[in-house]
Write an enzyme that holds these catalytic residues in place. Structure first.
Site, PDB file in Angstrom:
ATOM      1  N   ASP A 148       0.856  -1.179   0.000  1.00  5.54           N
ATOM      2  CA  ASP A 148       0.000   0.000   0.000  1.00  5.54           C
ATOM      3  C   ASP A 148       0.894   1.231   0.000  1.00  5.54           C
ATOM      4  OD1 ASP A 148      -2.557   1.372   0.166  1.00  5.54           O
ATOM      5  OD2 ASP A 148      -1.972   1.914   2.201  1.00  5.54           O
TER       6      ASP A 148
ATOM      7  N   GLU B 207       0.910   5.571   0.733  1.00  6.67           N
ATOM      8  CA  GLU B 207       0.241   6.798   1.154  1.00  6.67           C
ATOM      9  C   GLU B 207       0.827   7.933   0.334  1.00  6.67           C
ATOM     10  OE1 GLU B 207      -2.353   6.700   2.920  1.00  6.67           O
ATOM     11  OE2 GLU B 207      -2.116   4.630   3.581  1.00  6.67           O
TER      12      GLU B 207
ATOM     13  N   HIS C 254      -5.278   3.762   7.052  1.00  9.56           N
ATOM     14  CA  HIS C 254      -4.704   4.775   6.155  1.00  9.56           C
ATOM     15  C   HIS C 254      -3.251   5.061   6.481  1.00  9.56           C
ATOM     16  CE1 HIS C 254      -8.602   5.332   4.400  1.00  9.56           C
ATOM     17  NE2 HIS C 254      -9.121   5.662   5.550  1.00  9.56           N
TER      18      HIS C 254
ATOM     19  N   ASP D 159      -2.305  -0.977   6.553  1.00  7.95           N
ATOM     20  CA  ASP D 159      -3.220  -1.428   5.498  1.00  7.95           C
ATOM     21  C   ASP D 159      -2.635  -2.598   4.714  1.00  7.95           C
ATOM     22  OD1 ASP D 159      -5.011   0.453   6.286  1.00  7.95           O
ATOM     23  OD2 ASP D 159      -4.913   1.684   4.483  1.00  7.95           O
TER      24      ASP D 159
END
Length: 403
Positions: A60, A62, A201, A206
């Site tokens: 994942d 960000e 998040h 995640d």
């Protein structure tokens, strides 16, 4: 569907022609439709990878925002899985060339001080590629994460990666039908996996949750007889058009046969391609293949905030934008205040950014020799009609559906 107004529009046209015999008024008969994918892109770039015995990097990212053109990666989190077992994980921050907005800090918990000593993307990308290796990549809404990786590789003059990719968002849409939401937290809870919204998040959290979700998916009976990663695409069905998020397309008749084609498309959208999706309110959709088969007699346009052209201009690469625009005959540009909900919701950072997005559309359409028109996006003729429209678009439909 707006075709109910065709007789009234034709009557108005006759009146204009009668009152203005020196002007050649013409009427364009058209309709806006919900354009859907025929199939979901569950597995891509596959090369014969084994599904149950393969190695995966579940990851994942960000970022500072949604756009690969304007925003930056600030965190990577990944989990390596081999033969159904977690081997190792990795997390690191990436220092962006801009300050992190208060919105992103509130969403992710990441602030500028946490990124102060992080590597820039030019160095962090080497670490990312080293962890990714040649493993199959797994992400929830994988196109978002992959677009950011590929765009940053392009910016660094590094070759794009061609790893096989599994999108668990699309996979969950096919495996768990009729859900109201397919966010990672919703799917994790469905599979009895803990998901803490207070920690969510963050890329490492995640990625860890998604690795557990993916392993649970692999144990599902729907996947047990599949041998290769590419076989995940076989989960698509004749109902796949109803699973994804549609975009808007304007369809205009070029001639009398095109007018008949519009009626055919509307019939198909309300019968064969009527999407229920677990809601009491069904949505008529159409797939590109049906438009293509009638393309000779139709003009296709796009440009509103719900079109794939605007989405690509706001969030994707120049190559993606060019590909989207190349499909259409003309492109619409609407008044700036039409796009204000995108700014209010945080989808677009500011009016200055919005203007940049619109300039991207105009530049690409001009370069590809597409017609550009200014459209008012008008929904009423008199100020008092605004009240009626506000009531209509604010009201909920059956099952809580939004306008």
């Amino acid at each position: 569907v707006g075709v109910q107004a065709y007789p009234k529009a034709y009557k108005a046209l006759k009146g204009l022609r009668k009152d203005n015999p020196d002007h050649d008024f013409r009427l364009a008969y058209g309709v806006e439709m919900n354009l859907a994918q025929k199939e979901l892109n569950i597995a891509s770039s596959t090369k014969g990878e084994l599904l149950h015995e393969g190695s995966y990097v579940v990851f994942d990212l960000e970022t500072t925002g949604l756009s690969v053109e304007f925003d930056h990666i600030i965190e990577f989190g990944g989990v390596l899985i081999e033969n159904g077992k977690t081997i190792k994980s990795k997390q690191f921050f990436i220092k962006p060339p801009v300050k992190v907005s208060s919105f992103i800090t509130k969403l992710t918990g990441i602030n500028d001080s946490m990124l102060a000593n992080a590597k820039p993307i030019s160095e962090a990308m080497v670490d990312m590629l080293d962890f990714i290796g040649d493993h199959t990549l797994v992400a929830h809404n994988a196109s978002f994460d992959m677009d950011f990786i590929q765009q940053n590789l392009r910016n660094l003059n590094m070759p794009k990666i061609d790893n096989a990719v599994v999108d668990t968002l699309e996979l969950s849409r096919m495996m768990f039908e009729g859900r109201r939401a397919y966010r990672l937290g919703a799917i994790a809870r469905l599979l009895k996996i803990t998901y803490d919204d207070g920690v969510a998040h963050r890329a490492d959290y995640d990625a860890e949750v998604l690795s557990l979700v993916f392993l649970e998916m692999l144990r599902n009976e729907q996947l047990e007889n599949l041998k290769y990663v590419k076989d995940l695409q076989s989960l698509n069905s004749s109902e796949s058009y109803a699973k994804g998020r549609p975009t808007h397309v304007s369809v205009i008749a070029k001639n009398q046969k095109g007018l008949k084609n519009i009626y055919e498309l509307i019939t198909l959208s309300h019968t064969k391609f009527l999407a229920q999706n677990g809601s009491a309110v069904a949505q008529p959709r159409i797939i590109k293949e049906e438009l293509d088969s009638r393309r000779e007699n139709l003009l296709l346009g796009a440009g509103c905030s719900s079109s794939d052209v605007f989405e690509n201009a706001a969030n994707k690469s120049r190559e993606d934008l060019d590909q989207a625009i190349s499909y259409y005959d003309y492109i619409e540009i609407m008044p700036l205040n039409y796009y204000s909900p995108q700014i209010e919701s945080g989808m677009i950072a500011s009016e200055e950014r919005l203007i940049e997005v619109i300039h991207r559309i105009i530049e690409s359409a001009t370069r590809l020799n597409k017609i550009i028109i200014g459209s008012g996006n008008v929904h009423y003729n008199h100020p008092n009609q605004k009240v009626m429209r506000d009531v209509y678009i604010s009201a909920q439909g059956l099952g809580g559906a939004r306008h």
